[in-house]
Scaffold this active site. Structure first.
Site, mmCIF file in Angstrom:
data_model
loop_
_atom_site.group_PDB
_atom_site.id
_atom_site.type_symbol
_atom_site.label_atom_id
_atom_site.label_comp_id
_atom_site.label_asym_id
_atom_site.label_seq_id
_atom_site.Cartn_x
_atom_site.Cartn_y
_atom_site.Cartn_z
ATOM 1 N N ASP A 148 43.123 25.225 46.334
ATOM 2 C CA ASP A 148 43.787 26.202 45.456
ATOM 3 C C ASP A 148 45.297 26.185 45.666
ATOM 4 O O ASP A 148 45.927 27.240 45.737
ATOM 5 C CB ASP A 148 43.208 27.607 45.709
ATOM 6 C CG ASP A 148 43.597 28.592 44.602
ATOM 7 O OD1 ASP A 148 43.962 28.141 43.499
ATOM 8 O OD2 ASP A 148 43.536 29.809 44.842
ATOM 9 N N LYS A 167 46.651 41.043 55.752
ATOM 10 C CA LYS A 167 45.779 40.977 54.576
ATOM 11 C C LYS A 167 44.548 41.821 54.854
ATOM 12 O O LYS A 167 43.812 41.562 55.801
ATOM 13 C CB LYS A 167 45.399 39.526 54.336
ATOM 14 C CG LYS A 167 44.637 39.253 53.070
ATOM 15 C CD LYS A 167 44.658 37.747 52.816
ATOM 16 C CE LYS A 167 43.871 37.353 51.606
ATOM 17 N NZ LYS A 167 43.923 35.896 51.375
ATOM 18 N N TYR A 181 41.032 38.990 46.800
ATOM 19 C CA TYR A 181 40.112 39.492 47.822
ATOM 20 C C TYR A 181 40.608 40.727 48.555
ATOM 21 O O TYR A 181 39.907 41.268 49.381
ATOM 22 C CB TYR A 181 39.835 38.388 48.839
ATOM 23 C CG TYR A 181 39.186 37.207 48.186
ATOM 24 C CD1 TYR A 181 37.874 37.290 47.744
ATOM 25 C CD2 TYR A 181 39.897 36.034 47.975
ATOM 26 C CE1 TYR A 181 37.276 36.222 47.115
ATOM 27 C CE2 TYR A 181 39.303 34.953 47.342
ATOM 28 C CZ TYR A 181 37.994 35.055 46.918
ATOM 29 O OH TYR A 181 37.399 33.995 46.293
ATOM 30 N N GLY A 182 41.828 41.139 48.278
ATOM 31 C CA GLY A 182 42.307 42.304 49.001
ATOM 32 C C GLY A 182 43.781 42.532 48.774
ATOM 33 O O GLY A 182 44.356 42.030 47.808
ATOM 34 N N ARG A 183 44.366 43.282 49.684
ATOM 35 C CA ARG A 183 45.771 43.645 49.523
ATOM 36 C C ARG A 183 46.559 43.118 50.720
ATOM 37 O O ARG A 183 46.041 43.034 51.830
ATOM 38 C CB ARG A 183 45.892 45.161 49.430
ATOM 39 C CG ARG A 183 44.984 45.750 48.361
ATOM 40 C CD ARG A 183 45.037 47.250 48.349
ATOM 41 N NE ARG A 183 46.215 47.751 47.665
ATOM 42 C CZ ARG A 183 46.313 47.883 46.348
ATOM 43 N NH1 ARG A 183 45.306 47.554 45.574
ATOM 44 N NH2 ARG A 183 47.413 48.340 45.805
ATOM 45 N N VAL A 184 47.824 42.810 50.465
ATOM 46 C CA VAL A 184 48.661 42.254 51.523
ATOM 47 C C VAL A 184 49.823 43.207 51.795
ATOM 48 O O VAL A 184 50.470 43.699 50.864
ATOM 49 C CB VAL A 184 49.187 40.848 51.128
ATOM 50 C CG1 VAL A 184 50.013 40.248 52.260
ATOM 51 C CG2 VAL A 184 48.026 39.910 50.783
ATOM 52 N N ILE A 187 52.891 44.504 49.749
ATOM 53 C CA ILE A 187 53.476 43.294 49.135
ATOM 54 C C ILE A 187 52.788 42.976 47.806
ATOM 55 O O ILE A 187 53.425 42.884 46.767
ATOM 56 C CB ILE A 187 53.359 42.066 50.069
ATOM 57 C CG1 ILE A 187 54.126 42.288 51.379
ATOM 58 C CG2 ILE A 187 53.881 40.821 49.362
ATOM 59 C CD1 ILE A 187 53.968 41.155 52.396
ATOM 60 N N SER A 188 51.473 42.802 47.855
ATOM 61 C CA SER A 188 50.801 42.281 46.663
ATOM 62 C C SER A 188 49.292 42.438 46.819
ATOM 63 O O SER A 188 48.785 42.514 47.927
ATOM 64 C CB SER A 188 51.141 40.794 46.536
ATOM 65 O OG SER A 188 50.204 40.122 45.757
ATOM 66 N N SER A 189 48.609 42.460 45.686
ATOM 67 C CA SER A 189 47.155 42.436 45.831
ATOM 68 C C SER A 189 46.645 41.126 45.270
ATOM 69 O O SER A 189 47.096 40.664 44.222
ATOM 70 C CB SER A 189 46.508 43.638 45.156
ATOM 71 O OG SER A 189 46.704 43.574 43.802
#
Ligand SMILES: Nc1ncnc2c1ncn2[C@@H]1O[C@H](COP(=O)(O)OP(=O)(O)OP(=O)(O)O)[C@@H](O)[C@H]1O
Length: 417
Positions: A168, A61, A42-45, A37-39
């Site tokens: 956030d 995640k 803190y990491g990648r999803v 999906i996306s980075s």
């Protein structure tokens, strides 16, 4: 540091159980990875489907392991991951994204969330490009806007009642399911309010997006509270109404000595719309660390009413925004007060499915996934995971105020507790 694995070896039964559980709980054995999906920071999803008969969709995640140069270390798990896990395991509300489980495998942590097909940013992009408009220019229908903001406040009220600040909130972090239900996501920067709150930019590696930052933070406040989240919701509401950020300032970077800079441009963007605040608006403003910096800026009148006239088709909508944009955090509307606001009680009323009146072609598109990165998600060797586990448990305990007990929602921990 203690070698956790050798400790485990002195207790073969525990070691056996830990190993059995970890292997048994491997990500690949439970989930079919559908794509990337996306980075994030803190990491990648990844999008995934559970292999059980329900076949539910999930977002997984994967946190980055710690790295020193090219060497992956086992010294710990990032503050942000621990914070997100520690808070998420306590949380259950329809408008906050649910954490299903946490898997420790190889050198990584995997957090398995319920899947949300859309997010506010994607909705903004969709309407920016869409032909459907009530006023000659693209616009999100009022009923949709109101439902999204109402549900967002519902989730926020829950977090605030649980003494959690999100810190956030921004369109990319606010998710929406295909059933039109808002889910507040990304608690990576969230904090319990009774923990000491340092300025957001001092202790944290990652700086919160500046466009949604409340004026008390820009003015150098040493302490802040839930009102920072309510300011951010005001910014998000205005962005949904206008399809672009309302206060889109240029961020001043830290200098070489890592001094926290005065965010002049961001404050200017706010003053241009809300006018220059004085003692009457914000008693105590003179004592703010950046007061003299603000005094050096030009003086502006308040023009929020004009801003709203062409973008929010109701006086009540203007009034809600005005109260969310109170300079003084003590005067700013709380999540509870916002939910009682008259805007939500006048037609069109907010609905449980934010998209309920939209035709199929008006719905935002499905989240895009790609295949490029999906295979690299899978850990190569599950065998090294154990070294993480005990230390991880200790770190979690530190984060839950010594509440002790087992780690519900954590796959690997129970065998070690
Ligand atoms: N539950 C979910 N369902 C679907 N997509 C999700 C989900 N959670 C996150 N995503 C997608 O992954 C992106 C990154 O996730 P997230 O914001 O949690 O990571 P992050 O590392 O904290 O990112 P950031 O630096 O943007 O704060 C989101 O913007 C969203 O597009």
């Amino acid at each position: 540091m203690v070698d956790e694995w050798s400790l485990l070896q002195h207790d073969p039964m525990r070691a056996y159980r830990a190993k059995r559980d970890l292997n048994h709980q491997s990500v690949a054995s439970k989930y079919n990875i559908l794509g990337f999906i996306s980075s994030g920071t803190y990491g990648r999803v990844y999008k995934a489907q559970s292999r059980d008969e329900e076949g539910k969709l999930h977002a997984i995640k994967k946190f980055k392991p710690d790295k020193e140069g090219d060497v992956v270390t086992y010294t710990g798990i990032s503050q942000s991951a621990i914070r997100e896990i520690a808070l998420n395991r306590e949380i259950s509300h329809e408008n906050v994204v649910a954490l299903k489980e946490v898997i420790l495998e190889d050198k990584s942590i995997y957090m398995v969330f319920e899947y949300a097909e859309h997010d506010f940013l994607q909705v903004i992009h969709h309407y920016t490009q869409s032909m459907y408009s009530q006023s000659g220019r693209p616009q999100i229908p009022t009923a949709v806007l109101k439902s999204l903001i109402h549900q967002l406040f519902n989730g926020l009220l829950y977090l605030h009642n649980a003494h959690i600040l999100h810190r956030d909130l921004k369109p990319a972090n606010i998710l929406i399911t295909s059933a039109g239900v808002v889910k507040i996501g990304d608690l990576g920067l969230a904090r319990l309010t009774y923990q000491p709150l340092q300025p957001l930019f001092a202790g944290d590696k990652v700086v919160v997006t500046i466009w949604y930052r409340a004026p008390e933070l820009l003015m150098g406040a040493k302490h802040y509270n839930k009102a920072v989240d309510c300011w951010a919701v005001g910014c998000v509401m205005a962005e949904l109404a206008n399809l672009r950020p309302i206060f889109k300032g240029e961020e001043a970077k830290l200098d070489s000595k890592k001094n926290v800079p005065f965010q002049k441009d961001q404050l200017l963007k706010i003053l241009e719309v809300l006018g220059t605040p004085d003692e009457k608006d914000w008693p105590g403003i003179r004592d703010m660390p950046e007061y003299q910096s603000m005094k050096r800026l030009d003086i502006y009148p308040n023009r929020l009413y004009d801003w709203c006239r062409t973008r929010i088709s109701s006086n009540a909508g203007y009034d809600l925004l005005r109260q969310l944009f109170a300079y003084d955090p003590d005067k700013r509307l709380t999540a509870k007060e916002a939910l009682d606001h008259k805007w939500f009680h006048e037609d069109p009323k907010p609905s449980h499915n934010a998209f309920h009146n939209l035709g199929p072609s008006q719905l935002p598109p499905h989240r895009r996934i790609t295949q490029d990165d999906a295979p690299s998600m899978m850990p190569a060797q599950p065998s090294q995971a154990q070294a993480h586990v005990t230390q991880f448990s200790q770190q979690m305990q530190g984060h839950t105020q010594g509440s002790g007990g087992s780690f519900t929602g954590l796959s690997a921990a129970p065998a070690l507790c």
